[in-house]
Scaffold this motif. Structure first.
Motif, PDB file in Angstrom:
ATOM      1  N   GLN A  92       3.153  49.765 -13.806  1.00  0.00           N
ATOM      2  CA  GLN A  92       2.535  49.429 -12.521  1.00  0.00           C
ATOM      3  C   GLN A  92       2.676  50.571 -11.521  1.00  0.00           C
ATOM      4  O   GLN A  92       1.809  50.749 -10.656  1.00  0.00           O
ATOM      5  N   ILE A  93       3.746  51.343 -11.640  1.00  0.00           N
ATOM      6  CA  ILE A  93       3.872  52.533 -10.793  1.00  0.00           C
ATOM      7  C   ILE A  93       2.786  53.549 -11.158  1.00  0.00           C
ATOM      8  O   ILE A  93       2.138  54.141 -10.288  1.00  0.00           O
ATOM      9  N   VAL A  94       2.592  53.759 -12.467  1.00  0.00           N
ATOM     10  CA  VAL A  94       1.522  54.657 -12.911  1.00  0.00           C
ATOM     11  C   VAL A  94       0.175  54.165 -12.394  1.00  0.00           C
ATOM     12  O   VAL A  94      -0.661  54.952 -11.919  1.00  0.00           O
ATOM     13  N   HIS A 101      -5.071  58.421  -6.865  1.00  0.00           N
ATOM     14  CA  HIS A 101      -5.927  59.545  -7.274  1.00  0.00           C
ATOM     15  C   HIS A 101      -7.403  59.180  -7.096  1.00  0.00           C
ATOM     16  O   HIS A 101      -8.191  59.956  -6.545  1.00  0.00           O
ATOM     17  N   ARG A 102      -7.750  57.999  -7.558  1.00  0.00           N
ATOM     18  CA  ARG A 102      -9.140  57.546  -7.454  1.00  0.00           C
ATOM     19  C   ARG A 102      -9.567  57.415  -5.997  1.00  0.00           C
ATOM     20  O   ARG A 102     -10.675  57.819  -5.613  1.00  0.00           O
ATOM     21  N   THR A 103      -8.686  56.879  -5.159  1.00  0.00           N
ATOM     22  CA  THR A 103      -9.005  56.690  -3.731  1.00  0.00           C
ATOM     23  C   THR A 103      -9.252  58.034  -3.048  1.00  0.00           C
ATOM     24  O   THR A 103     -10.225  58.198  -2.296  1.00  0.00           O
ATOM     25  N   LEU A 104      -8.351  58.990  -3.296  1.00  0.00           N
ATOM     26  CA  LEU A 104      -8.524  60.319  -2.701  1.00  0.00           C
ATOM     27  C   LEU A 104      -9.836  60.960  -3.154  1.00  0.00           C
ATOM     28  O   LEU A 104     -10.597  61.502  -2.342  1.00  0.00           O
ATOM     29  N   LEU A 122      -5.492  68.139  -7.248  1.00  0.00           N
ATOM     30  CA  LEU A 122      -5.115  66.723  -7.184  1.00  0.00           C
ATOM     31  C   LEU A 122      -4.584  66.234  -8.527  1.00  0.00           C
ATOM     32  O   LEU A 122      -3.582  65.506  -8.595  1.00  0.00           O
ATOM     33  N   LYS A 123      -5.283  66.625  -9.589  1.00  0.00           N
ATOM     34  CA  LYS A 123      -4.872  66.187 -10.920  1.00  0.00           C
ATOM     35  C   LYS A 123      -3.471  66.683 -11.250  1.00  0.00           C
ATOM     36  O   LYS A 123      -2.619  65.918 -11.715  1.00  0.00           O
ATOM     37  N   TYR A 124      -3.214  67.960 -10.982  1.00  0.00           N
ATOM     38  CA  TYR A 124      -1.904  68.545 -11.293  1.00  0.00           C
ATOM     39  C   TYR A 124      -0.802  67.886 -10.464  1.00  0.00           C
ATOM     40  O   TYR A 124       0.244  67.483 -10.996  1.00  0.00           O
ATOM     41  N   VAL A 125      -1.019  67.777  -9.151  1.00  0.00           N
ATOM     42  CA  VAL A 125       0.006  67.224  -8.260  1.00  0.00           C
ATOM     43  C   VAL A 125       0.294  65.756  -8.586  1.00  0.00           C
ATOM     44  O   VAL A 125       1.451  65.340  -8.677  1.00  0.00           O
ATOM     45  N   ILE A 126      -0.750  64.968  -8.782  1.00  0.00           N
ATOM     46  CA  ILE A 126      -0.548  63.536  -8.992  1.00  0.00           C
ATOM     47  C   ILE A 126       0.040  63.248 -10.368  1.00  0.00           C
ATOM     48  O   ILE A 126       0.896  62.373 -10.517  1.00  0.00           O
ATOM     49  N   GLU A 127      -0.366  63.999 -11.382  1.00  0.00           N
ATOM     50  CA  GLU A 127       0.226  63.807 -12.697  1.00  0.00           C
ATOM     51  C   GLU A 127       1.720  64.135 -12.682  1.00  0.00           C
ATOM     52  O   GLU A 127       2.534  63.427 -13.271  1.00  0.00           O
ATOM     53  N   THR A 128       2.081  65.217 -11.989  1.00  0.00           N
ATOM     54  CA  THR A 128       3.495  65.574 -11.871  1.00  0.00           C
ATOM     55  C   THR A 128       4.247  64.533 -11.047  1.00  0.00           C
ATOM     56  O   THR A 128       5.397  64.177 -11.356  1.00  0.00           O
ATOM     57  N   SER A 129       3.601  64.018 -10.008  1.00  0.00           N
ATOM     58  CA  SER A 129       4.213  62.977  -9.181  1.00  0.00           C
ATOM     59  C   SER A 129       4.491  61.718 -10.005  1.00  0.00           C
ATOM     60  O   SER A 129       5.524  61.056  -9.830  1.00  0.00           O
ATOM     61  N   ILE A 130       3.574  61.386 -10.904  1.00  0.00           N
ATOM     62  CA  ILE A 130       3.773  60.221 -11.772  1.00  0.00           C
ATOM     63  C   ILE A 130       5.030  60.408 -12.627  1.00  0.00           C
ATOM     64  O   ILE A 130       5.863  59.504 -12.745  1.00  0.00           O
ATOM     65  N   LEU A 131       5.167  61.601 -13.206  1.00  0.00           N
ATOM     66  CA  LEU A 131       6.341  61.874 -14.038  1.00  0.00           C
ATOM     67  C   LEU A 131       7.631  61.718 -13.244  1.00  0.00           C
ATOM     68  O   LEU A 131       8.601  61.104 -13.704  1.00  0.00           O
ATOM     69  N   LYS A 132       7.648  62.282 -12.024  1.00  0.00           N
ATOM     70  CA  LYS A 132       8.854  62.218 -11.196  1.00  0.00           C
ATOM     71  C   LYS A 132       9.139  60.781 -10.747  1.00  0.00           C
ATOM     72  O   LYS A 132      10.284  60.328 -10.751  1.00  0.00           O
ATOM     73  N   SER A 133       8.095  60.058 -10.355  1.00  0.00           N
ATOM     74  CA  SER A 133       8.275  58.701  -9.849  1.00  0.00           C
ATOM     75  C   SER A 133       8.755  57.760 -10.945  1.00  0.00           C
ATOM     76  O   SER A 133       9.698  56.976 -10.750  1.00  0.00           O
ATOM     77  N   VAL A 134       8.136  57.826 -12.106  1.00  0.00           N
ATOM     78  CA  VAL A 134       8.529  56.963 -13.218  1.00  0.00           C
ATOM     79  C   VAL A 134       9.943  57.315 -13.693  1.00  0.00           C
ATOM     80  O   VAL A 134      10.745  56.429 -14.016  1.00  0.00           O
ATOM     81  N   GLY A 135      10.259  58.601 -13.723  1.00  0.00           N
ATOM     82  CA  GLY A 135      11.610  59.011 -14.113  1.00  0.00           C
ATOM     83  C   GLY A 135      12.656  58.474 -13.153  1.00  0.00           C
ATOM     84  O   GLY A 135      13.705  57.964 -13.579  1.00  0.00           O
ATOM     85  N   SER A 136      12.379  58.558 -11.858  1.00  0.00           N
ATOM     86  CA  SER A 136      13.301  58.038 -10.852  1.00  0.00           C
ATOM     87  C   SER A 136      13.433  56.522 -10.957  1.00  0.00           C
ATOM     88  O   SER A 136      14.526  55.968 -10.841  1.00  0.00           O
TER      89      SER A 136
END
Length: 382
Positions: A92-94, A101-104, A122-136
């Motif tokens: 659900q976080i993903v 991403h879609r909204t932006l 956007l793709k690079y930043v948000i994909e990396t953000s997903i990794l960090k957020s899910v990991g946290s």
């Protein structure tokens, strides 16, 4: 990309509103969260992305920029916050980030601010953000689980030690005078340990925003507190007094959890309190609630540490006195149980009045049955 950055900055609130509406419709867990929780970190993420767009016309080198590093920290905080909300999962976080991403993208397209370079960033930043957020998020859940299991494992030691002591006394009782009494004490301690082990097994299945599994039933809390008091006097050599202002205190409680709560407070009072002064347990019956107080004399808890002492992943130690375990271990349990009963816990500690932990419980806050306690406080030190 300066034009795109300006669009993002000028329309941050509108973009967040669109995102929130979509999240509420598509992410089931969001329906359990309030609007403030939904907004938490993402407005900062939009502004940081806008700053990156101004600084970097190309992708090269921006991943070492301080604003990019802040984006990663923001994403980690987002995942950590979500771990305290009931029903959230990594999926659900993903999903939240996919909607983001879609909204932006759709907003920028509609405002003529979208390009291949913008898309790549956007793709690079948000994909990396997903990794960090899910990991946290995953680390936070693991830390919650370890903390709850650690609390239970820590509490199991006391009844097992008491049972072992009773068995040793039986072996040394040549006349048989104390055998029956020590046998009963050993049986009681083993039964208590078994109940705690059941709680340990339940703690293995912790999910986001959830604590231990509690069983609520109608009971006389004063009777349970008298039992805790009698047991403590058997285990400890210190003077422990019990005061109360009613004959019965009837309500819907998880009596096992409340007894463990008081056990932990007594244990802290023993560990940190003055050895030559009594510990006092006070039970105050009020109309809709009950207040349980545990008081000890001795070195007060420094004011600077009193706010930190209840933090879920934190710990505090007394000054000038070594300790074998953090305050946070037992007080984690205390806070969870108090809040599960609609109450709270507070602390007063100074040289003049000593140290008093007060736990307030609402008598009829829950219905009879089983449910998991919610974690309503923020994790630290993830």
């Amino acid at each position: 990309m300066e034009k795109t950055a300006k669009i993002l900055r000028d329309n941050n609130a509108e973009i967040m509103k669109i995102w929130q509406n979509q999240v509420v419709q598509e992410v089931l867990a969001s329906k359990e969260s309030d609007s403030i929780a939904l907004y938490n970190q993402l407005p900062d993420l939009i502004n940081d992305i806008a700053r990156l767009m101004i600084r970097y016309d190309k992708m090269e080198g921006f991943n070492k920029d301080e604003k990019y590093i802040e984006i990663l920290k923001t994403s980690e905080e987002h995942g950590k916050q979500r771990s305290t909300k009931v029903y959230y999962t990594a999926e659900q976080i993903v999903h939240e980030y996919i909607i983001f991403h879609r909204t932006l993208s759709e907003f920028l397209i509609s405002h003529n601010g979208y390009s291949e370079k913008v898309s790549d960033l956007l793709k690079y930043v948000i994909e990396t953000s997903i990794l960090k957020s899910v990991g946290s998020f995953s680390r936070s859940i693991q830390d919650m689980q370890e903390k709850l299991i650690g609390t239970l494992a820590h509490d199991i030691r006391n009844p097992l030690a008491a049972a072992q002591l009773s068995l040793e006394m039986m072996k040394q009782d040549k006349t048989g005078e104390w055998t029956n009494k020590t046998r009963i004490a050993a049986q009681r301690s083993v039964k208590k340990a078994i109940n705690l082990i059941e709680g340990l097994m339940n703690g293995i299945t912790v999910k986001s925003g959830e604590g231990m599994l509690l069983t609520f039933e109608s009971s006389d809390l004063l009777k349970e507190m008298k039992f805790v008091h009698a047991e403590s006097k058997e285990v400890y050599t210190r003077e422990i007094n019990l005061e109360y202002n009613a004959k019965k205190i009837i309500g819907i409680f998880d009596k096992t959890a409340v007894k463990r709560l008081v056990d932990n407070l007594i244990g802290n009072a023993i560990k940190y309190g003055s050895i030559d002064k009594p510990i006092t347990i006070s039970i105050e019956d009020e109309e809709d609630a009950v207040a349980i107080k545990v008081h000890n004399w001795g070195n007060p808890i420094p004011l600077s540490k009193q706010e930190q002492i209840f933090k879920f992943m934190g710990s505090a130690k007394r000054d000038k006195k070594p300790v074998s375990a953090s305050w946070g271990m037992g007080l984690t349990l205390t806070q969870i149980v108090a809040e599960a009963h609609g109450g709270d816990i507070n602390l007063v500690s100074d040289e003049k009045t000593g140290t008093t932990f007060t736990v307030n419980l609402i008598k009829q806050f829950n219905e009879v049955g089983k449910r998991r306690a919610k974690l309503t406080f923020v994790l630290d030190n993830i």
